[in-house]
Design a protein around this motif. Structure first.
Motif, mmCIF file in Angstrom:
data_model
loop_
_atom_site.group_PDB
_atom_site.id
_atom_site.type_symbol
_atom_site.label_atom_id
_atom_site.label_comp_id
_atom_site.label_asym_id
_atom_site.label_seq_id
_atom_site.Cartn_x
_atom_site.Cartn_y
_atom_site.Cartn_z
ATOM 1 N N PRO A 1 -4.162 22.494 -21.363
ATOM 2 C CA PRO A 1 -2.748 22.489 -21.752
ATOM 3 C C PRO A 1 -2.388 21.182 -22.446
ATOM 4 C CG PRO A 1 -2.986 22.164 -19.393
ATOM 5 C CD PRO A 1 -4.342 22.506 -19.912
ATOM 6 N N HIS A 2 -1.595 21.292 -23.491
ATOM 7 C CA HIS A 2 -1.276 20.111 -24.288
ATOM 8 C C HIS A 2 -0.308 19.187 -23.561
ATOM 9 C CE1 HIS A 2 -0.614 17.534 -27.721
ATOM 10 N NE2 HIS A 2 0.693 17.757 -27.651
ATOM 11 N N ARG A 3 0.601 19.774 -22.829
ATOM 12 C CA ARG A 3 1.611 18.937 -22.167
ATOM 13 C C ARG A 3 2.007 19.568 -20.840
ATOM 14 N NH1 ARG A 3 4.513 14.798 -24.107
ATOM 15 N NH2 ARG A 3 6.496 14.258 -23.135
ATOM 16 N N MET A 4 2.230 18.728 -19.855
ATOM 17 C CA MET A 4 2.634 19.189 -18.539
ATOM 18 C C MET A 4 4.149 19.340 -18.466
ATOM 19 S SD MET A 4 0.350 16.491 -16.420
ATOM 20 C CE MET A 4 1.442 16.682 -15.025
ATOM 21 N N ARG A 5 4.580 20.221 -17.577
ATOM 22 C CA ARG A 5 6.005 20.378 -17.319
ATOM 23 C C ARG A 5 6.328 19.670 -16.008
ATOM 24 N NH1 ARG A 5 7.143 26.788 -18.726
ATOM 25 N NH2 ARG A 5 6.583 26.673 -20.950
ATOM 26 N N VAL A 6 6.936 18.526 -16.138
ATOM 27 C CA VAL A 6 7.303 17.732 -14.972
ATOM 28 C C VAL A 6 8.813 17.533 -15.003
ATOM 29 C CG1 VAL A 6 7.027 15.536 -13.779
ATOM 30 C CG2 VAL A 6 5.077 16.573 -14.946
ATOM 31 N N PRO A 7 9.529 17.875 -13.919
ATOM 32 C CA PRO A 7 10.984 17.687 -13.914
ATOM 33 C C PRO A 7 11.346 16.220 -14.131
ATOM 34 C CG PRO A 7 10.275 19.045 -12.060
ATOM 35 C CD PRO A 7 9.036 18.503 -12.694
ATOM 36 N N MET A 8 12.490 16.024 -14.776
ATOM 37 C CA MET A 8 12.940 14.670 -15.046
ATOM 38 C C MET A 8 13.171 13.886 -13.767
ATOM 39 S SD MET A 8 12.897 14.093 -18.228
ATOM 40 C CE MET A 8 13.854 12.582 -18.221
ATOM 41 N N THR A 9 13.660 14.574 -12.725
ATOM 42 C CA THR A 9 13.884 13.867 -11.464
ATOM 43 C C THR A 9 12.569 13.335 -10.903
ATOM 44 O OG1 THR A 9 13.749 16.018 -10.345
ATOM 45 C CG2 THR A 9 15.954 15.161 -10.869
ATOM 46 N N ALA A 10 11.508 14.147 -10.992
ATOM 47 C CA ALA A 10 10.205 13.701 -10.504
ATOM 48 C C ALA A 10 9.693 12.530 -11.341
ATOM 49 C CB ALA A 10 9.210 14.849 -10.526
ATOM 50 N N THR A 11 9.893 12.598 -12.648
ATOM 51 C CA THR A 11 9.465 11.491 -13.509
ATOM 52 C C THR A 11 10.203 10.205 -13.157
ATOM 53 O OG1 THR A 11 9.021 13.065 -15.286
ATOM 54 C CG2 THR A 11 9.218 10.753 -15.901
ATOM 55 N N ALA A 12 11.509 10.330 -12.881
ATOM 56 C CA ALA A 12 12.292 9.152 -12.508
ATOM 57 C C ALA A 12 11.791 8.558 -11.191
ATOM 58 C CB ALA A 12 13.771 9.521 -12.394
ATOM 59 N N VAL A 13 11.426 9.414 -10.242
ATOM 60 C CA VAL A 13 10.903 8.921 -8.963
ATOM 61 C C VAL A 13 9.604 8.162 -9.169
ATOM 62 C CG1 VAL A 13 9.891 9.647 -6.770
ATOM 63 C CG2 VAL A 13 12.052 10.640 -7.526
ATOM 64 N N THR A 14 8.726 8.690 -10.027
ATOM 65 C CA THR A 14 7.457 7.997 -10.279
ATOM 66 C C THR A 14 7.698 6.637 -10.928
ATOM 67 O OG1 THR A 14 7.158 9.090 -12.430
ATOM 68 C CG2 THR A 14 6.212 10.178 -10.504
ATOM 69 N N ALA A 15 8.698 6.546 -11.777
ATOM 70 C CA ALA A 15 8.996 5.261 -12.413
ATOM 71 C C ALA A 15 9.494 4.244 -11.386
ATOM 72 C CB ALA A 15 10.036 5.459 -13.514
ATOM 73 N N VAL A 16 10.357 4.700 -10.468
ATOM 74 C CA VAL A 16 10.870 3.792 -9.433
ATOM 75 C C VAL A 16 9.741 3.319 -8.532
ATOM 76 C CG1 VAL A 16 12.366 3.635 -7.420
ATOM 77 C CG2 VAL A 16 13.187 4.763 -9.491
ATOM 78 N N LEU A 17 8.878 4.235 -8.117
ATOM 79 C CA LEU A 17 7.770 3.855 -7.243
ATOM 80 C C LEU A 17 6.770 2.951 -7.965
ATOM 81 C CD1 LEU A 17 7.082 7.177 -5.301
ATOM 82 C CD2 LEU A 17 8.135 5.084 -4.443
ATOM 83 N N ALA A 18 6.595 3.171 -9.265
ATOM 84 C CA ALA A 18 5.704 2.292 -10.022
ATOM 85 C C ALA A 18 6.243 0.864 -10.046
ATOM 86 C CB ALA A 18 5.536 2.827 -11.443
ATOM 87 N N ALA A 19 7.549 0.742 -10.215
ATOM 88 C CA ALA A 19 8.144 -0.600 -10.174
ATOM 89 C C ALA A 19 7.964 -1.238 -8.798
ATOM 90 C CB ALA A 19 9.627 -0.506 -10.537
ATOM 91 N N ALA A 20 8.096 -0.415 -7.732
ATOM 92 C CA ALA A 20 7.905 -0.944 -6.379
ATOM 93 C C ALA A 20 6.456 -1.361 -6.157
ATOM 94 C CB ALA A 20 8.309 0.112 -5.352
ATOM 95 N N ALA A 21 5.506 -0.561 -6.647
ATOM 96 C CA ALA A 21 4.094 -0.902 -6.491
ATOM 97 C C ALA A 21 3.752 -2.188 -7.237
ATOM 98 C CB ALA A 21 3.216 0.243 -6.975
ATOM 99 N N HIS B 1 0.828 -1.207 0.000
ATOM 100 C CA HIS B 1 0.000 0.000 0.000
ATOM 101 C C HIS B 1 0.866 1.261 0.000
ATOM 102 C CE1 HIS B 1 -2.042 3.273 2.299
ATOM 103 N NE2 HIS B 1 -2.960 3.046 1.383
ATOM 104 N N ALA B 2 1.947 1.269 0.774
ATOM 105 C CA ALA B 2 2.814 2.446 0.831
ATOM 106 C C ALA B 2 3.423 2.751 -0.530
ATOM 107 C CB ALA B 2 3.910 2.231 1.865
ATOM 108 N N ALA B 3 3.866 1.731 -1.242
ATOM 109 C CA ALA B 3 4.455 1.952 -2.560
ATOM 110 C C ALA B 3 3.439 2.532 -3.531
ATOM 111 C CB ALA B 3 5.022 0.641 -3.098
ATOM 112 N N ALA B 4 2.236 1.970 -3.562
ATOM 113 C CA ALA B 4 1.225 2.447 -4.501
ATOM 114 C C ALA B 4 0.683 3.811 -4.097
ATOM 115 C CB ALA B 4 0.084 1.431 -4.596
ATOM 116 N N LYS B 5 0.362 3.980 -2.822
ATOM 117 C CA LYS B 5 -0.314 5.216 -2.405
ATOM 118 C C LYS B 5 0.632 6.416 -2.406
ATOM 119 C CE LYS B 5 -3.927 5.144 -1.768
ATOM 120 N NZ LYS B 5 -4.712 4.832 -0.590
#
Length: 600
Positions: free
Chosen positions: A419-439, A314-318
């Motif tokens: 808005p056509h596209r969001m501005r998300v820092p690459m570091t934040a995107t990388a964190v979401t990818a790591v947490l997605a793998a954990a979830a 739950h912690a990884a997903a939430k």
């Protein structure tokens, strides 16, 4: 030494960071301190040290790491850097005050999960509550957030009184060191009183019924705060405490079934609340209460390993879902699913893909993490009561519905005027990818070195039923998501907060007013009348007693002067008078001696 470093590093860094100037310095320093904490946490989980330090006479401060707390130590330390990195995307959170509060909170949480005696746990519990209040109300100009922080603090503090009751019961029952493991060994009423106190504190901190309403207002805080507090730390602390005290719940007899039913009812009812939420953070908050309910259910059915597995998954997903909600809020300025978040996943596919993985995991879809953990909890429930198992299955179906509803909205075609596209820092995107793998892979912990093997393990048939229910829930959400009536914000969750105001706050305030009136009109008159009596006595003494005293003093002085005059009379200076006086004295002494001899 490792335990000391683990606790001292985030606490010391957190206390020093508020003095740092703005800019990148506090952000970098906070992330480095968080990463260092994670490294030490991994070492602690491997070494599993334990020790005690003198605190009070006969009451030590015990800390230790075992199989249960080792998982939580790594989990808490791992979520912190992810939250701080994503928080750096919001300019208002790039401050030493924010990073410092997050680190102090984490240090208190680490002390909570490693404490083996009640005294240090209670102190860490209090620090955790105070810093959570400061983090929820972080935006000082937001009166709504300030009120929400006050409600959360007062609600959890009310429940926290149970820890003091439990501490008194431990001392009275003979557990002078107040070790948590000693709770199950208490005799008679002290066991029941201690368990009742622990259960009350845990349910309040974990936002279980009837305390769930405080979590709704807590969503006014920054999203990284929600990701940390309401995924792996604050609300998980209550569930962890119940898992730690599972033997005591079983020894008390009544506590296990009560806790289990509160957990499963919370999972079901708060899941239904989540289904009708249009605000994404409100949906995630209600689902947090629901998913923590499965952990509480595991504690009530002695499924400690299953509850721990559920906590990690739950912690990884939430945490991931909350962080993405914060990124979308910063980019789009809204949290409404049917409004500005419609089609948000299309505007940044990487973040949308991570959100999808976490939402499907929350729905319990195989082979993602929560599918295994939830079924492990349900297996423990089935071994205890078929009714508990059936209610848990219903809650699992509802979880798939609210997860699928959120997915349906964020993957709808984006409006042309958005808005056509969001501005998300690459570091934040990388964190979401790591947490997605954990979830996605949290369920693999049953095969990893931590050996989270639930007992009893779910049968293949139970896993299949759960998978079918998850798929059915997602299909229901896909078909009925747009038709589901959304709650109008800020509709109270099950009207629990108004009920608390009417049933608890108002009676307490009225009682306080009555006692204040009694104090003013009854108790306060006692010292007033005593003072009046003293003044009257003083005036009487001044008017009459003083004259008597002066007369007595004057009489003594006159008598002394008369005696003095009488004593001077024999002093004539004539020798024959002195001789006569001495002879008289000797005669008297001789007569006295004769009398004494005769008497004898």
């Amino acid at each position: 030494m490792l335990l000391l470093i683990l606790l001292a590093l985030p606490l010391t860094a957190g206390l020093l960071l508020p003095a740092a100037r703005g800019g990148r310095c506090p952000v970098v320093a906070g992330v480095l301190a968080a990463m260092g904490t994670l490294v030490v946490a991994v070492a602690v989980a491997v070494e599993r040290p334990a020790g005690q330090a003198p605190l009070l006479a006969g009451v030590p401060a015990g800390f230790g790491v075992d199989g249960l707390s080792a998982v939580l130590v790594v989990l808490v330390a791992a979520v912190l850097p992810a939250c701080l990195i994503v928080a750096a995307a919001e300019p208002e959170l790039r401050t030493g005050r924010f990073s410092g509060l997050m680190l102090v909170f984490t240090g208190a949480m680490l002390a909570t999960v490693t404490a083996t005696t009640l005294a240090p746990l209670l102190m860490a519990w209090e620090v955790m509550g105070a810093t959570s209040w400061a983090l929820i109300g972080y935006r000082l100009d937001d009166r709504g957030a300030t009120r929400a922080a006050n409600v959360a603090f007062l609600t959890t503090r009310t429940a926290d009184l149970g820890l003091y009751v439990a501490g008194g019961a431990l001392l009275a029952g003979g557990a002078a060191a107040m070790a948590l493991d000693d709770t199950a060994t208490l005799d008679g009423g002290w066991l029941h009183l201690a368990v009742a106190g622990f259960v009350l504190a845990a349910l309040g901190k974990s936002a279980q019924l009837p305390f769930s309403f405080w979590l709704s207002g807590a969503m006014r805080g920054p999203s990284p705060v929600s990701a940390l507090l309401h995924s792996a730390t604050m609300v998980a602390a209550g569930g962890y405490l119940l898992l730690r005290l599972a033997p005591a719940l079983e020894a008390a007899g009544w506590a296990g079934p009560l806790v289990a039913w509160i957990g499963v009812v919370t999972a079901l009812l708060m899941g239904l609340v989540a289904v009708v939420q249009d605000d994404l953070k409100q949906l995630l908050a209600a689902s947090t209460c629901s998913q923590i309910g499965f952990i509480v259910l595991a504690a009530g059915t002695a499924g400690t390993q299953a509850g721990l597995l559920q906590m990690v998954a739950h912690a990884a997903a939430k945490s991931l879902l909350f962080l993405i909600a914060g990124l979308w809020l910063a980019a789009l300025g809204t949290r409404s699913l049917s409004g500005g978040l419609r089609g948000a996943a299309h505007r940044h596919p990487a973040v949308g893909a991570a959100f999808t993985v976490a939402a499907l995991a929350l729905a319990g879809l195989p082979p993602l993490g929560l599918w295994v953990s939830k079924d492990a909890v349900l297996a423990a429930a089935a071994a205890t009561s078929p009714a508990l198992y059936a209610a848990g299955l219903a809650a699992a179906l509802v979880a798939a519905c609210y997860s699928g509803r959120a997915l349906w909205w964020v993957w709808q075609p984006a409006p042309d005027n958005g808005p056509h596209r969001m501005r998300v820092p690459m570091t934040a995107t990388a964190v979401t990818a790591v947490l997605a793998a954990a979830a996605a892979g949290a369920g693999l912990l049953v095969y990893g070195p931590l050996s989270l093997h639930p007992d009893p393990a779910p049968h293949p048939g139970e896993l299949a039923v759960s998978a079918v229910l998850a798929a059915v829930g997602l299909l229901i959400a896909r078909r009925w998501a747009a038709r589901t009536p959304a709650a109008r914000p800020p509709t109270p969750w099950l009207r629990l907060e108004p009920a608390a105001r009417r049933g608890i706050a108002r009676p307490v305030l009225r009682l306080a007013a009555l006692l204040a009136r009694a104090d003013d009109q009854v108790l306060a008159r006692v010292p007033e009348r005593a003072a009046h009596a003293v003044l009257t006595l003083a005036r009487h003494t001044d008017g009459h007693g003083e004259r008597a005293v002066e007369g007595a003093v004057s009489g003594v002085a006159d008598g002394a002067r008369a005696l003095g005059r009488a004593a001077r009379r024999p002093q004539t200076g004539q020798l024959h008078q002195y001789y006569a006086q001495a002879s008289t004295g000797f005669i008297l002494l001789g007569a006295l001696a004769v009398v004494v001899i005769v008497v004898r």
